[in-house]
Design a protein around this motif. Structure first.
Motif, PDB file in Angstrom:
ATOM      1  N   GLN A  43      -0.393  -3.110 -10.399  1.00 31.89           N
ATOM      2  CA  GLN A  43       0.822  -3.563  -9.711  1.00 31.89           C
ATOM      3  C   GLN A  43       0.514  -3.938  -8.263  1.00 31.89           C
ATOM      4  N   TYR A  44      -0.333  -3.161  -7.619  1.00 30.92           N
ATOM      5  CA  TYR A  44      -0.736  -3.458  -6.241  1.00 30.92           C
ATOM      6  C   TYR A  44      -1.405  -4.822  -6.164  1.00 30.92           C
ATOM      7  N   TYR A  50       0.833  -1.202   0.000  1.00 29.07           N
ATOM      8  CA  TYR A  50       0.000   0.000   0.000  1.00 29.07           C
ATOM      9  C   TYR A  50       0.868   1.252   0.000  1.00 29.07           C
ATOM     10  N   PHE A  78       2.045   6.630  -6.826  1.00 29.10           N
ATOM     11  CA  PHE A  78       1.010   7.615  -7.139  1.00 29.10           C
ATOM     12  C   PHE A  78       1.592   9.022  -7.111  1.00 29.10           C
ATOM     13  N   ILE A  87      -1.002   1.544 -11.402  1.00 28.30           N
ATOM     14  CA  ILE A  87      -0.546   1.401 -10.019  1.00 28.30           C
ATOM     15  C   ILE A  87      -1.445   0.385  -9.308  1.00 28.30           C
ATOM     16  N   VAL A 115      -7.326  13.964  -5.282  1.00 27.03           N
ATOM     17  CA  VAL A 115      -6.391  14.645  -6.183  1.00 27.03           C
ATOM     18  C   VAL A 115      -6.931  14.686  -7.620  1.00 27.03           C
ATOM     19  N   TYR A 116      -7.369  13.529  -8.139  1.00 23.70           N
ATOM     20  CA  TYR A 116      -7.824  13.480  -9.534  1.00 23.70           C
ATOM     21  C   TYR A 116      -9.330  13.325  -9.692  1.00 23.70           C
ATOM     22  N   ARG A 173       6.901  -2.482 -18.054  1.00 17.33           N
ATOM     23  CA  ARG A 173       6.530  -1.138 -17.601  1.00 17.33           C
ATOM     24  C   ARG A 173       6.718  -0.132 -18.726  1.00 17.33           C
ATOM     25  N   GLN A 206       1.288   4.213  -2.856  1.00 16.28           N
ATOM     26  CA  GLN A 206       1.225   5.661  -2.584  1.00 16.28           C
ATOM     27  C   GLN A 206       2.439   6.366  -3.179  1.00 16.28           C
ATOM     28  N   GLU A 242       1.038  -7.530  -6.417  1.00 19.53           N
ATOM     29  CA  GLU A 242       1.897  -7.700  -5.247  1.00 19.53           C
ATOM     30  C   GLU A 242       1.167  -8.287  -4.044  1.00 19.53           C
ATOM     31  N   ASN A 256     -10.333   9.662  -3.987  1.00 18.55           N
ATOM     32  CA  ASN A 256      -9.357  10.171  -4.946  1.00 18.55           C
ATOM     33  C   ASN A 256      -9.494  11.681  -5.049  1.00 18.55           C
ATOM     34  N   GLN A 264      -8.846   1.258   2.234  1.00 23.73           N
ATOM     35  CA  GLN A 264      -7.724   2.127   1.862  1.00 23.73           C
ATOM     36  C   GLN A 264      -7.711   2.290   0.343  1.00 23.73           C
ATOM     37  N   PRO A 265      -7.658   3.545  -0.133  1.00 28.06           N
ATOM     38  CA  PRO A 265      -7.763   3.747  -1.588  1.00 28.06           C
ATOM     39  C   PRO A 265      -6.434   3.636  -2.311  1.00 28.06           C
ATOM     40  N   ILE A 266      -6.474   3.002  -3.472  1.00 27.17           N
ATOM     41  CA  ILE A 266      -5.320   2.989  -4.373  1.00 27.17           C
ATOM     42  C   ILE A 266      -5.816   3.526  -5.715  1.00 27.17           C
ATOM     43  N   CYS A 267      -5.116   4.516  -6.265  1.00 29.27           N
ATOM     44  CA  CYS A 267      -5.576   5.183  -7.493  1.00 29.27           C
ATOM     45  C   CYS A 267      -4.574   5.005  -8.624  1.00 29.27           C
ATOM     46  N   GLU A 268      -5.048   5.294  -9.843  1.00 27.30           N
ATOM     47  CA  GLU A 268      -4.251   5.162 -11.076  1.00 27.30           C
ATOM     48  C   GLU A 268      -4.191   3.699 -11.508  1.00 27.30           C
TER      49      GLU A 268
END
Lengths: 228, 228
Positions: B74-75, A93, A100, B71, B52-53, B97, A97, B78, B50, B64-68
């Motif tokens: 890949q998260y 996580y 990002f 990304i 920011v965007y 990549r 970040q 993993e 999100n 928990q947020p994951i953006c893009e």
């Protein structure tokens, strides 16, 4: 016995490019020996054209015979190939970040800063506003001494343009987008960052950067006059 | 795998970026709740997750947020066990990549450019960029996929997800412009690859139908023109 050539690390770059500096810094943080090769972008050499035929851009990392292009891709490659002193957090996580914010820095801050430097009039004014907004958002994302915590990591490396190039571009293009009163965390971060020995080694000296960027801007728009 | 509540994806059915996240989750057999956004009316949850965007996709893992999109992919790779989306070898990962970034930096903007192009000259330049890009990707498929069905080999990998998510919109572009993007003569590998990707288990339930995308595109174009 494996040939030394298979392990040799070369970096193709340009002395005043933050993207080249990022790669050098990452290698230094990992303690990796490398040969740096300065490219002439007006006269691109065969090694560059062979190793990055798609974009023909620097930086390029050549590890043995394998080329790696695109600065952030190179940073991830360096981090994965030499696992000591990890540049990215271990937690997926936290890692997401970092990635990002790296993208944000490149797309929202970097682009605006370079546009403001390279343009005039309305386009410049808009880019300045965009850069200010970007920096404000970035300020909130900075929680510790460095983006990576107590030591420099991936995100600090990617943000090097803000620490080193931004003040130079501000002066060369007669702009102010970094207000230290409004960005106290980034101000502290810049101070701490520019003190680190390996950072100083990886980055070009300011007294050479400033005249170079002043000269480029003069070439684009004529000698600096106070109206822009 | 996993409690359904712990994984949510905020998305929109037409978005190729959302599709990337869905394919990745499917590849790992992750159960998730899909939260569909309405065009023109962003939910509180999206704006909070999100800030920011304010864009989809956003993956929420234990809230928990994951953006893009890349990304997020890949998260997912993993965090969850199962087939590897990115290869293990660092130089192969770098290549993956690199080409995924190429799709986002060169292919997608060219596609957007085609929908928005004003006049023949602008359209021609964008078409050239798009066709040139696909030609390079044909070469990449040969080099990276090594004669197998996907860029990732026998199974879908990172580049497949990055590019494959664009297929629906590529077909829309073909319909609107009467241009053939994938050509049996010029891009034979990509033609076969497109079929393989679309019919893959992880993709077929979530890839939007071209007809529906065409209708959606018409709505978007009308909005775009009325705002111009």
């Amino acid at each position: 016995m494996a040939s030394d050539d298979d392990q040799k690390v070369r970096v193709l770059g340009v002395w005043n490019s933050p993207f080249s500096a990022m790669v050098k810094l990452a290698l230094k943080l990992k303690g990796v020996q490398y040969e740096y090769i300065e490219e002439d972008l007006q006269n691109k050499g065969p090694l560059l054209l062979e190793s990055n035929p798609v974009h023909k851009k620097i930086p390029v990392l050549i590890h043995g015979r394998k080329p790696v292009a695109e600065s952030v891709v190179i940073l991830e490659y360096i981090n994965e190939t030499w696992p000591e002193n990890p540049l990215l957090p271990n937690d997926p996580y936290e890692r997401a970040q970092a990635r990002f914010w790296a993208k944000f820095i490149e797309e929202k801050c970097g682009r605006a800063i370079w546009t403001a430097y390279g343009t005039q009039g309305e386009e410049k004014e808009k880019a300045i506003k965009d850069a200010e907004e970007g920096l404000k958002i970035l300020e909130e994302g900075l929680k510790g001494k460095f983006f990576n915590g107590e030591t420099i990591g991936f995100l600090d490396i990617v943000a090097c343009g803000i620490a080193f190039w931004l003040p130079v571009l501000e002066e060369a293009a007669d702009i102010k987008f970094f207000d230290p009163e409004k960005l106290p965390r980034l101000r502290c971060w810049t101070e701490e960052y520019t003190k680190v020995e390996l950072v100083k080694e990886a980055f070009p000296p300011r007294d050479k950067l400033l005249p170079a960027f002043k000269a480029y801007r003069d070439q684009m728009f004529g000698p600096k006059d106070s109206s822009t | 795998m996993g409690e359904k509540g712990e994984v949510k994806l905020i998305g929109a059915w037409p978005s190729p970026f959302v599709l990337r996240a869905r394919v990745a989750l499917n590849l790992k057999s992750v159960d998730y709740e899909f939260l569909q956004e309405t065009l023109g009316n962003k939910s509180e949850l999206l704006l909070r997750s999100n800030p920011v965007y304010k864009k989809v996709p956003v993956l929420l893992h234990h809230d928990q947020p994951i953006c893009e999109s890349l990304i997020i992919v890949q998260y997912i790779d993993e965090v969850w066990p199962g087939p590897a989306i990115l290869p293990k070898d660092p130089s192969e990962r770098a290549l993956a990549r690199f080409w995924a970034a190429y799709v986002d930096d060169k292919v997608f903007p060219a596609m957007q450019g085609m929908m928005k192009a004003q006049g023949q000259e602008e359209e021609k330049s964008v078409i050239d960029q798009l066709l040139g890009g696909l030609q390079l990707l044909e070469g990449a498929l040969r080099e990276v996929g090594k004669g197998k069905r996907f860029f990732g080999g026998d199974e879908i990998g990172y580049i497949d997800i990055a590019l494959g998510s664009m297929l629906g919109w590529m077909r829309v572009t073909e319909r609107f412009s009467e241009l053939k993007l994938f050509d049996a003569e010029k891009t034979p590998l990509l033609v076969q690859w497109a079929d393989s990707f679309t019919s893959a288990e992880a993709v077929k339930g979530v890839m939007p139908e071209t007809d529906k995308l065409v209708e959606f595109a018409k709505i978007l174009l009308a909005r775009f023109k009325s705002q111009a």
